[in-house]
Design an enzyme around this catalytic site. Sequence first.
Site, mmCIF file in Angstrom:
data_model
loop_
_atom_site.group_PDB
_atom_site.id
_atom_site.type_symbol
_atom_site.label_atom_id
_atom_site.label_comp_id
_atom_site.label_asym_id
_atom_site.label_seq_id
_atom_site.Cartn_x
_atom_site.Cartn_y
_atom_site.Cartn_z
ATOM 1 N N TYR A 20 -3.366 -6.952 0.506
ATOM 2 C CA TYR A 20 -2.350 -7.932 0.898
ATOM 3 C C TYR A 20 -2.329 -8.059 2.425
ATOM 4 O O TYR A 20 -2.129 -7.057 3.132
ATOM 5 C CB TYR A 20 -1.002 -7.458 0.355
ATOM 6 N N ASP A 33 2.203 1.443 -3.863
ATOM 7 C CA ASP A 33 3.037 0.245 -3.856
ATOM 8 C C ASP A 33 2.960 -0.372 -5.243
ATOM 9 O O ASP A 33 1.918 -0.915 -5.631
ATOM 10 C CB ASP A 33 2.525 -0.721 -2.780
ATOM 11 N N ILE A 70 4.996 -2.766 -6.676
ATOM 12 C CA ILE A 70 5.925 -3.893 -6.775
ATOM 13 C C ILE A 70 5.571 -4.903 -7.869
ATOM 14 O O ILE A 70 6.393 -5.724 -8.231
ATOM 15 C CB ILE A 70 6.099 -4.636 -5.431
ATOM 16 N N LYS A 106 9.025 -9.512 -6.796
ATOM 17 C CA LYS A 106 7.976 -10.067 -7.650
ATOM 18 C C LYS A 106 8.366 -10.007 -9.117
ATOM 19 O O LYS A 106 8.329 -11.004 -9.821
ATOM 20 C CB LYS A 106 6.656 -9.302 -7.436
#
Lengths: 440, 478
Positions: free
Chosen positions: A152, A237, A239, A276
Site C-alpha cells: 500500500y 495489518d 484491516i 474497510k
Amino acid sequence: MAIENEQPAVGLSKVAVSETHGEDSPYFAGWKAYDENPYDESSNQSGVIQMGLAENQVSFDLLEKYLEEHSEASSWGIGAPGFRENALFQDYHGLKSFRQAMANFMEQIRGGRAKFDPDRIVLTAGATAANELLTFILADPGDALLVPTPYYPGLDRDLRWRTGVKIVPIHCDSSNNFQVTPEALEAAYECAESMNLKVRGVLITNPSNPLGATIQRSVLEEILEFVTRKNIHLVSDEIYSGSTFSSSEFISIAEILEAHDYKNSERVHIVYSLSKDLGLPGFRVGTIYSYNDKVVTTARRMSSFTLISSQTQHLLACMLSNKEFTENYIKTNRESLRKRYEMIIKGLKNAGIECLKGNAGLFCWMNLSPLLEESTREGELALWKVILNEVRLNISPGSSCHCSEPGWFRVCFANMSEQTLEVALERIHKLMEQRKSKET
Amino acid sequence: MVAMSKIATGNGHGENSPYFDGWKAYETNPFHPTERPNGVIQMGLAENQLCFDFFQKWLMKHPEASLCSPEGVRKFKETALFQDYHGMPEFRKAVAKFMGKVRGDRVKFDPDRIVMSGGATGAHEMVTFCLADPGEAFLVPTPYYPGFDRDLRWRTRVELVPVDCESSNNFKITRTALEAAYEQAQAANLRVKGLLITNPSNPLGTILDRETLKSIVSFINEKNIHLIGDEIYSATVFMEPEFVSISEIIEEDIECNRDLIHIVYSLSKDMGLPGFRVGIVYSYNDAVVSCARKMSSFGLVSSQTQHLIASMLSDDDFVESFIVESKERLFKRHKYFTWSLSQVGIGSLQSNAGLFIWMDLRKLLKEKTFKAEMDLWQVIIKEVKLNVSPGSSFHCQEPGWFRVCFANMDDNTVEVALMRIRTFMLKNNEAMVPRSKLCRRSSLKLSLSRRKDDFITSPGIMSPHSPLPTSPLVRART
C-alpha cells in the site's frame, strides 16, 4: 501549489519540506484527474471512473438499517441525557464498552479461532495513525522495517515521514503469486545490513493490499520463525480481515500464536480498523492490538495525539455489541464482496485480461504486462496514462505499490454501484478490442 | 527480549509529573455526593461543565445533526465515507465563523486555513513537527500547561526553554525575560525556532495585554522565529478586559511577517467537548497549512463529529447565546469561588478567563521551597481531599502557587470543596506564617457571611487591570 519544492523565507522543519508525505506519487495523480472530471451515472457518463480508491460501499444498506432500528441507543437517548458524559469522555483507555465490542468483532471475523482481550486494545484515529504510532514505538530514526512488495503506497508516508524510519522491501514476484519466501526475507535483511540499517521489524498486510489475497498459514509460520530468530517485531495489518470472501480462508497471526501457546508473542502487534470492513473511513476508527504489555502502555499514552471521537466510540459500541447485527453483517458483507469480485474477474476475463487469484479485499490485482510497449516502469506508466486519459478509469499502477514487475495494476471494485462497474468493464472491453484490431 | 525504541522506553510521555499523581489519588477514591462523600474532589482537571443543558436543548431541536436519528440517517453514507483531510467545507466554515464570533467579529478567519488535528494535543505536536527539527527549541513562558512537555517534545524530540515570569509583576511576559531565554538557548547551543504563548493563560487565567502582545510580535519578527498562539480558552474570557487575539494584533499597525504566525485552537475548553477531539491549526503561512493538512491524516476529526459541529456552529442564534451564557456562568462561578476563598484568607492571581484560578498559598509554606510546596500539596490531597495542581508541575519559578479548577463540577460540589477548605484554614490559622503586622492571625475569626460585594485579595496580587475594588491588606473580621 508546489510549495514542497520551494525553500520558504522562514525555516520550516526538514520533515515539512521533505517529500516523504508521498503525494507526488502517481497513486495520487490519478485522483486529480478524477476530481476534475468525476463519473456520474446520470450527469457525467463520460467522466473518469474512480477505481483507485479502496472503499467498501457494498454494505451500507445494512448499516443504515441498523441505525433506523436502533436510533435511540446509538445516539444519546431522548433528551440527550447521555450527551454530557459522552462529550466529556477523553480517557485514552477508550470506552470500555467500545473496546469490548471491537474485541468481540475481531473474534467473530476470525470465526472464534482467536480470542482478543479488550484491555490490549489501543484506539487510534484510523489505521494510518496506528501504523505510524507503532513505528514510533518499535524503531528509532534511521532504523528499518522490512515490508513485502507490492505494498500500500500510504505506508511510505505512514511508516517513514515523521518517524525517520526507513522501509526496506522484501521482494516478491509473480512466479509464486507474490508470496513471501524465507529467501526473500533473508535477502531483505542482508540488504538492510549492507546499508548499515538496523532492522527492527517486519510489517505484513494480511489480507494483502494490493494483491487482494490472504497469506497462507505456512508463510505466516515462516515469517514468525524469521522474526523470532532475528529477535525483531512483527506488525500484522489485518484491516481487510472482514473482507475475505469466505470466513475460513483468512488465517490471522493471532491464530498462529494461539497454536503456539502464545510463545514469543510479545513481538507481535496487530493493526485493525473499521474503514474497510465496515466502510467507515470518515469515522477514523483504528486499533492496535499488542501482545506486549509495554507496547500497549506506551501506545495508549501516545494515542493522546490521535484519539477516536467519543461520539463515534459510543455509536460503534452500540452497533458492534449487537451480536445479531455483527454476525449478519460479516456474513452478508463477505458474500456481497465475493459476488462483486466474481463479476469483475469474469468481465476482465471476457476482455482477455488475467488477474492474480484473489480471495479478499476491495480490489483485484490485474495483469496488463502483455500490453506494455516495453517491460519497464516507464512502459507501465505510459499504459497507465492511456487508461486514465483515454479509457477514463483511475486505476493504481503497480510501480506506485513498489511492485518489482511492471504491468500490474490494482483495480478497486467495491466503491461503486454495479451499474458503474458494468460501464467500467465495457470501457476495458472496448480498449482490448481496439488493441486487438490494431494488431491484426 | 525484543527491544522498543528510545522514544518508547524514555520518560517523554511525562506521566511521572506530580500533575498526574493527584489524579491517581482521585481515581482510587473519587468524590460522589452520596456514594463517596469523603472522596477526593477533582479540581485538577480543566473542564468546562457549565453549559451542557444548552447543548441538550439544541440537540432536541435539531435531531438531524446526529447521523443516528431518523432525520439524520440519510446523511450517514456520505458522511461515513468522507475522509478527505481538507475536512468538510461546512465544518471549516462553521469553525471559522465561531472563532470570529468569539473575538467579537473583530477579525475574520479563512476556512481554507483551517486544518484539523486530534484535539489541541495533536495540533501542538503537529505544528512542532512542521516548524522544528529534532534538537531545536521553542521558548515557553512559565508557568505553563504540563502537557506541553509531552506534546511538544516527546515524539518530535524538540526542546523547550522556559521564559521565566514572576509574581512580582503578575507573571507578565517581559521583553527582558524573552531575551534572556533566547540567550540561554543560544548558550546551550539550541537553535530557537519559535515562541509558544497560551492566551488566555493556563494556569494563570489571565489574558495578555496589547502592549505585551505587540512586544512579543516585535520580538519574534526581530529574531525571525515562529509564534504559536494557543487560544483554546478564548471563549472563557468572562469579564473585562476584553480578549485580544494574536489574529487581531497582526491586523493592526505593526510590522509582522505573517508567515511566522500560527494559532492552535480546540473546542475542548470553550465548548466543553474534550471527548470529541476537535483540534484546529490555523496558520497564516501557506506552506505550513499545506504541510499540516497532509499531517492531519494522522489525527483527523471524525466525520460524524464534523457533521454535528458543523450543524451546531452554523446556527448563529445558538452560537451567540452560547458564548454569552457560557461567559455569564463562568463569571458567576469564578466570582463566588474566589470571594469564598478570600473569606478564609486565601488569595489568588486576579484573573478574568479560564476554567481555574491560580491560588496563592505561599504564606502556608513552612519554607520557601518546592519541597514545602510538595508537602503542602500532599496535605491538600490526603487531608483536605482536593486534587489541585502544584505550581511546580507547571514549571513555576516560585513555590506556593496552585492551580484550582472550578468549572468541572456542580454547585453542590463547589460547596463541599469550599467547606473543606474553610475547615482546613480554621484548623491551620495558628500555623500560618505571619506576613504582616496588620494580619491579626492569632485572633482570626472567619466570617462565613455571604456579602458578595466584599471582595478581598491577598497583598501583592493586584492586577493593574483589575476593575474591582481590592484591599491591599488581608483584613479579618472578628
